[in-house]
Design an enzyme around this catalytic site. Structure first.
Site, PDB file in Angstrom:
ATOM      1  N   GLN A   1      65.851 -38.007 -17.233  1.00  0.00           N
ATOM      2  CA  GLN A   1      65.151 -38.809 -16.209  1.00  0.00           C
ATOM      3  C   GLN A   1      65.899 -40.109 -15.937  1.00  0.00           C
ATOM      4  O   GLN A   1      65.977 -40.564 -14.804  1.00  0.00           O
ATOM      5  CB  GLN A   1      63.733 -39.144 -16.657  1.00  0.00           C
ATOM      6  CG  GLN A   1      62.804 -37.953 -16.762  1.00  0.00           C
ATOM      7  CD  GLN A   1      61.453 -38.416 -17.280  1.00  0.00           C
ATOM      8  OE1 GLN A   1      60.724 -39.155 -16.630  1.00  0.00           O
ATOM      9  NE2 GLN A   1      61.113 -37.997 -18.485  1.00  0.00           N
TER      10      GLN A   1
ATOM     11  N   ALA B   1      61.007 -40.478 -10.031  1.00  0.00           N
ATOM     12  CA  ALA B   1      60.189 -41.304 -10.904  1.00  0.00           C
ATOM     13  C   ALA B   1      61.062 -42.073 -11.898  1.00  0.00           C
ATOM     14  O   ALA B   1      62.066 -41.552 -12.378  1.00  0.00           O
ATOM     15  CB  ALA B   1      59.206 -40.424 -11.660  1.00  0.00           C
TER      16      ALA B   1
ATOM     17  N   SER C   1      57.820 -39.170 -15.339  1.00  0.00           N
ATOM     18  CA  SER C   1      57.756 -37.801 -14.839  1.00  0.00           C
ATOM     19  C   SER C   1      56.991 -36.955 -15.841  1.00  0.00           C
ATOM     20  O   SER C   1      57.339 -36.924 -17.025  1.00  0.00           O
ATOM     21  CB  SER C   1      59.155 -37.226 -14.675  1.00  0.00           C
ATOM     22  OG  SER C   1      59.065 -35.824 -14.506  1.00  0.00           O
TER      23      SER C   1
ATOM     24  N   HIS D   1      57.192 -33.985 -16.101  1.00  0.00           N
ATOM     25  CA  HIS D   1      58.065 -32.905 -16.582  1.00  0.00           C
ATOM     26  C   HIS D   1      58.458 -33.141 -18.051  1.00  0.00           C
ATOM     27  O   HIS D   1      58.804 -32.207 -18.752  1.00  0.00           O
ATOM     28  CB  HIS D   1      59.320 -32.796 -15.720  1.00  0.00           C
ATOM     29  CG  HIS D   1      59.075 -32.130 -14.394  1.00  0.00           C
ATOM     30  ND1 HIS D   1      58.983 -30.765 -14.266  1.00  0.00           N
ATOM     31  CD2 HIS D   1      58.887 -32.633 -13.153  1.00  0.00           C
ATOM     32  CE1 HIS D   1      58.766 -30.458 -12.988  1.00  0.00           C
ATOM     33  NE2 HIS D   1      58.688 -31.573 -12.294  1.00  0.00           N
TER      34      HIS D   1
ATOM     35  N   ASP E   1      58.274 -26.813 -11.321  1.00  0.00           N
ATOM     36  CA  ASP E   1      58.530 -26.815  -9.880  1.00  0.00           C
ATOM     37  C   ASP E   1      58.837 -25.396  -9.441  1.00  0.00           C
ATOM     38  O   ASP E   1      59.732 -24.747  -9.985  1.00  0.00           O
ATOM     39  CB  ASP E   1      59.726 -27.716  -9.540  1.00  0.00           C
ATOM     40  CG  ASP E   1      59.429 -29.184  -9.785  1.00  0.00           C
ATOM     41  OD1 ASP E   1      58.257 -29.579  -9.672  1.00  0.00           O
ATOM     42  OD2 ASP E   1      60.372 -29.927 -10.089  1.00  0.00           O
TER      43      ASP E   1
ATOM     44  N   GLU F   1      53.729 -32.895  -3.049  1.00  0.00           N
ATOM     45  CA  GLU F   1      54.709 -31.960  -3.610  1.00  0.00           C
ATOM     46  C   GLU F   1      54.043 -30.603  -3.821  1.00  0.00           C
ATOM     47  O   GLU F   1      53.555 -30.303  -4.915  1.00  0.00           O
ATOM     48  CB  GLU F   1      55.252 -32.469  -4.956  1.00  0.00           C
ATOM     49  CG  GLU F   1      56.102 -33.722  -4.844  1.00  0.00           C
ATOM     50  CD  GLU F   1      56.881 -34.042  -6.120  1.00  0.00           C
ATOM     51  OE1 GLU F   1      56.730 -33.312  -7.121  1.00  0.00           O
ATOM     52  OE2 GLU F   1      57.631 -35.025  -6.103  1.00  0.00           O
TER      53      GLU F   1
ATOM     54  N   TRP G   1      55.123 -27.839  -4.371  1.00  0.00           N
ATOM     55  CA  TRP G   1      55.836 -26.950  -5.305  1.00  0.00           C
ATOM     56  C   TRP G   1      55.625 -27.326  -6.765  1.00  0.00           C
ATOM     57  O   TRP G   1      56.026 -26.616  -7.658  1.00  0.00           O
ATOM     58  CB  TRP G   1      57.345 -27.012  -5.009  1.00  0.00           C
ATOM     59  CG  TRP G   1      57.875 -28.406  -5.176  1.00  0.00           C
ATOM     60  CD1 TRP G   1      58.265 -28.985  -6.365  1.00  0.00           C
ATOM     61  CD2 TRP G   1      58.045 -29.405  -4.167  1.00  0.00           C
ATOM     62  NE1 TRP G   1      58.662 -30.293  -6.132  1.00  0.00           N
ATOM     63  CE2 TRP G   1      58.533 -30.564  -4.800  1.00  0.00           C
ATOM     64  CE3 TRP G   1      57.835 -29.421  -2.786  1.00  0.00           C
ATOM     65  CZ2 TRP G   1      58.808 -31.747  -4.098  1.00  0.00           C
ATOM     66  CZ3 TRP G   1      58.108 -30.599  -2.097  1.00  0.00           C
ATOM     67  CH2 TRP G   1      58.597 -31.742  -2.742  1.00  0.00           C
TER      68      TRP G   1
HETATM   69 ZN    ZN Z   1      58.075 -31.552 -10.305  1.00  0.00          ZN
END
Ligand code: ZN
Length: 185
Positions: free
Chosen positions: A74, A88, A93, A95, A102, A150, A152
């Site tokens: 990141q 971000a 994030s 993630h 995603d 977003e 996705w």
């Molecule tokens: Zn994402």
């Protein structure tokens, strides 16, 4: 709820946070083998397999782009984005939790808003909660989530929470703001 962790620009993760049970779900990925982007927390990985299996049965072709993203990665992305929006700051994030994935349409690798209008995007929006995922950054909630729309990006929260958030149209931020994550008094 075990998987209700809130991560956003106001609630960043610790740089040292790495989920302990990252595994690679058996779903098609764009990223090559051994790429950390193919990893998710175990429960999210199993749920993603079930989601993809159902999609496949209904002739919806999805694939994974990004799952887990380390703090270090990141940092790299953030510094190379040079202040561009949508990226971000490190730790912000989700993630990094290994609970986010995603998913663009298989034929179109780009992560674009137009995905929402594709067959795959509509299917995902209508089915992800059945497998414990929410669309984490919905349209018209940008100010609340701090992220652009977003379509996705799905986030594992478990089926119970995903269903109630989807039915009420609430974001994870609103769920926390209303204190709904606290045990009832
Ligand atoms: Zn994402």
């Amino acid at each position: 709820y075990l998987f209700s962790i809130l991560v956003n620009k106001k609630n960043p993760l610790n740089p040292h946070y790495i989920p302990s049970d990252l595994i690679e779900p058996d779903i098609p990925f764009y990223a090559p083998g051994n790429d950390p982007r193919r990893l998710l927390q175990r429960e999210a990985a199993i749920a993603a397999e079930e989601l993809f299996e159902r999609a496949q049965k209904e002739k919806i072709h999805l694939w994974g782009i990004s799952g887990y993203r380390s703090y270090k990665r990141q940092e790299e992305l953030f510094s190379s984005a040079n202040g561009r929006s949508g990226v971000a700051p490190p730790g912000c994030s989700e993630h990094q939790t290994g609970l986010a994935l995603d998913i663009p349409a298989r034929m179109n690798y780009e992560l674009e808003e137009s995905f929402a209008k594709t067959k795959e995007g509509c299917w995902l929006a209508h089915h992800c909660a059945l497998f414990g995922f929410i669309l984490r950054y919905p349209k018209n909630k940008e100010e609340i989530t701090g992220f652009p729309f977003e379509p996705w990006h799905i986030r594992y929260t478990g089926i119970g929470l995903a269903s109630s958030l989807t039915l009420t149209g609430m974001t994870l931020e609103e769920y926390y703001e209303r204190g709904l994550h606290l045990p009832p008094k």
